[in-house]
Design a protein around this motif. Structure first.
Motif, short mmCIF file in Angstrom:
data_model
loop_
_atom_site.label_atom_id
_atom_site.label_comp_id
_atom_site.label_asym_id
_atom_site.label_seq_id
_atom_site.Cartn_x
_atom_site.Cartn_y
_atom_site.Cartn_z
N PRO A 255 4.48 34.88 -13.39
CA PRO A 255 3.16 35.46 -13.24
C PRO A 255 3.14 36.93 -12.81
O PRO A 255 2.26 37.68 -13.18
CB PRO A 255 2.52 34.59 -12.18
N TRP A 256 4.07 37.39 -11.96
CA TRP A 256 3.97 38.74 -11.41
C TRP A 256 5.24 39.05 -10.64
O TRP A 256 5.86 38.13 -10.10
CB TRP A 256 2.76 38.84 -10.47
N PRO A 257 5.67 40.28 -10.50
CA PRO A 257 5.11 41.49 -11.10
C PRO A 257 5.67 41.73 -12.50
O PRO A 257 6.74 41.20 -12.83
CB PRO A 257 5.58 42.58 -10.14
N GLN B 88 12.77 34.77 -10.78
CA GLN B 88 13.47 35.47 -9.70
C GLN B 88 14.78 36.09 -10.16
O GLN B 88 15.57 36.56 -9.34
CB GLN B 88 13.74 34.49 -8.55
N GLY B 89 15.02 36.11 -11.46
CA GLY B 89 16.28 36.63 -11.98
C GLY B 89 17.20 35.50 -12.40
O GLY B 89 16.99 34.33 -12.05
N GLY B 90 18.21 35.83 -13.17
CA GLY B 90 19.16 34.83 -13.64
C GLY B 90 19.21 34.73 -15.15
O GLY B 90 20.08 34.03 -15.69
N GLY B 91 18.29 35.43 -15.83
CA GLY B 91 18.37 35.49 -17.28
C GLY B 91 19.50 36.41 -17.72
O GLY B 91 20.00 37.23 -16.94
N THR B 92 19.92 36.29 -18.98
CA THR B 92 21.05 37.09 -19.45
C THR B 92 20.82 37.62 -20.86
O THR B 92 20.04 37.07 -21.64
CB THR B 92 22.35 36.26 -19.49
N VAL C 112 15.13 39.22 -15.30
CA VAL C 112 13.90 38.48 -14.99
C VAL C 112 13.15 38.17 -16.28
O VAL C 112 12.75 39.09 -17.00
CB VAL C 112 12.99 39.28 -14.04
N GLN C 113 13.01 36.91 -16.60
CA GLN C 113 12.21 36.44 -17.72
C GLN C 113 12.47 37.18 -19.04
O GLN C 113 11.51 37.65 -19.68
CB GLN C 113 10.71 36.55 -17.37
#
Length: 324
Positions: free
Chosen positions: A158-160, A114-118, A137-138
Motif C-alpha cells: 500500500p505505501w510508500p 518490506q523488501g525481499g524481491g529480486t 520492494v514489490q
C-alpha cells in the motif's frame, strides 16, 4: 491447445488493491468516450490450465516464456503448444525480458512490501540462475531498453511508493526510484524510443515517462472502466497504439496514446472470486506483441492460467517500435 492441471489460484494483493481503489487517491483525469472496437479481432487459446499466469516474453522461435505467479514457476510454451517447466519454487515470479541467451525475470511481485524481491538472470544454455538485485520492494514489471538497461516497476502497495528503478547489467549500476511514478505496473517503449509508457494501477492512467527526464511523467490517457479495472501489463506499437490488460475488469484495452481515445477489444475474461473486498474477480495480466507467422499478433496471459492469441483486423498494424 495444451492443458496443464493445477489448483485454482487467488491473485496476490487482491484485497489490498481493491481497498486502495475504494478509499480514493485524488481526481482522475477525464478521458475520451469509450467506443467499440472488438469487431475484426480473432481470439484463440494457445495453452490453458497453466496456473495463475503473470507475464510472458517471446522466445524468438514461435514460443513464449511465462511466469506462474502463485505456483512459483517459470514455464516455456513452445510453438507447438508443448509446456515445459524451466524453474520451480520461485517467490511470485513476474516480469520477463529476453536478451540473447539471457532471460531476466523478477520475483517477489506482491509478496515483498518490506523488501525481499529480486531481479534474476537465467542463462538459458546452462540453466544457471544469478541474483542480480536482492531485497527489492514489490518488483513487478520489466523492460529492456535499446541501450541494454533494464527498467523495473515497483508496485509499492500500500505505501510508500517506490516508482520505476533502473539497472545496468553491463556495470551493475542501480538507480532506485529512477522515476517517481506511483504504483507503476506495465512498461513499454514509446514509438520514438525516447520514453516509456506505464500505467498507474490505482488511478487507471497511462503515463509517458521520458528517458531523459524521468521525473516529469505526463498522462496520455485514462481508462475509467467501472470501479477499478486494475490495469496490468501493457505493450505498444510503432504507430502509437497501446494495448493494456485489465486484471480486475477482465478486459483488454486499445489506447491511442496521441488522442487518448480508448476502446475494448476483448472482455469477459474473468475468474469470479466473490465480494469485491474479499476476493475480487481477476483476469488478464499481461499483453505482448509478438510475431505470428509473417505478421504480428497480441498475446495475453490471464490469472486463470490461459495464454491467448488476439489477431487484429486488417486495419490495425501491430508492428512494434523495435524488432522482436
Amino acid at each position: 491447445m495444451h492443458r496443464r492441471s493445477g489448483p485454482r489460484v487467488i491473485r496476490c494483493l487482491a484485497t489490498t488493491l481493491a481497498a486502495v481503489a475504494l478509499t480514493g487517491l485524488g481526481p482522475i483525469a477525464p478521458a475520451h468516450a469509450e467506443v467499440g472496437c472488438a469487431q475484426g479481432w480473432q481470439a484463440d487459446i494457445i495453452a490453458a490450465d497453466l496456473g495463475g499466469l503473470e507475464n510472458l516474453e517471446y522466445d524468438g522461435a514461435g514460443g513464449f516464456y511465462v511466469t506462474g505467479i502463485v505456483e512459483g514457476e517459470l514455464l516455456h510454451v513452445g510453438e507447438d503448444g508443448k509446456v515445459t517447466t524451466i524453474l520451480t519454487s520461485l517467490d511470485a515470479p513476474a516480469g520477463l525480458r529476453l536478451s540473447g541467451e539471457i532471460l531476466y525475470f523478477i520475483t517477489g511481485d506482491g509478496t515483498t512490501p518490506q523488501g525481499g524481491g529480486t531481479l534474476r538472470r537465467l542463462h538459458l544454455p546452462t540453466g544457471e540462475v544469478t541474483v542480480l538485485l536482492p531485497d527489492l520492494v514489490q518488483p513487478n514489471g520489466l523492460l529492456l531498453l535499446p541501450d541494454g538497461d533494464l527498467l523495473i516497476s515497483q508496485l509499492s502497495i500500500p505505501w510508500p511508493p517506490v516508482g520505476i528503478s533502473r539497472y545496468r547489467p553491463a556495470t551493475g549500476e542501480f538507480t532506485l526510484a529512477w522515476s517517481p511514478v506511483p504504483r507503476p505496473n506495465g512498461l513499454a517503449l514509446t514509438p520514438d524510443r525516447r520514453a516509456v509508457f506505464t500505467d498507474d494501477v490505482a488511478t487507471s492512467q497511462i503515463l509517458r515517462v521520458p528517458l531523459d527526464a524521468p521525473h516529469n511523467p505526463t498522462t496520455v490517457a485514462t481508462v475509467p472502466d467501472g470501479l477499478f479495472p486494475g490495469l496490468d501489463d501493457l505493450d505498444a506499437t510503432a504507430s502509437g497504439l497501446a494495448f493494456v490488460a485489465g486484471d480486475y475488469s477482465g478486459s483488454v484495452y486499445q489506447i491511442d496514446t496521441v488522442t487518448g481515445d480508448r476502446c475494448t477489444i476483448a472482455t469477459g475474461w474473468t475468474t469470479p472470486r466473490g465480494p469485491l473486498l474479499e476476493r475480487p474477480p481477476i483476469g488478464p495480466t499481461s499483453a505482448r506483441i509478438a510475431p505470428d507467422g509473417t505478421s504480428w499478433a497480441l498475446f495475453v496471459t490471464s490469472i486463470d492460467g490461459t495464454l491467448r492469441r488476439l489477431r487484429p483486423p486488417t486495419t490495425i498494424d501491430l508492428t512494434p517500435p523495435l524488432p522482436r
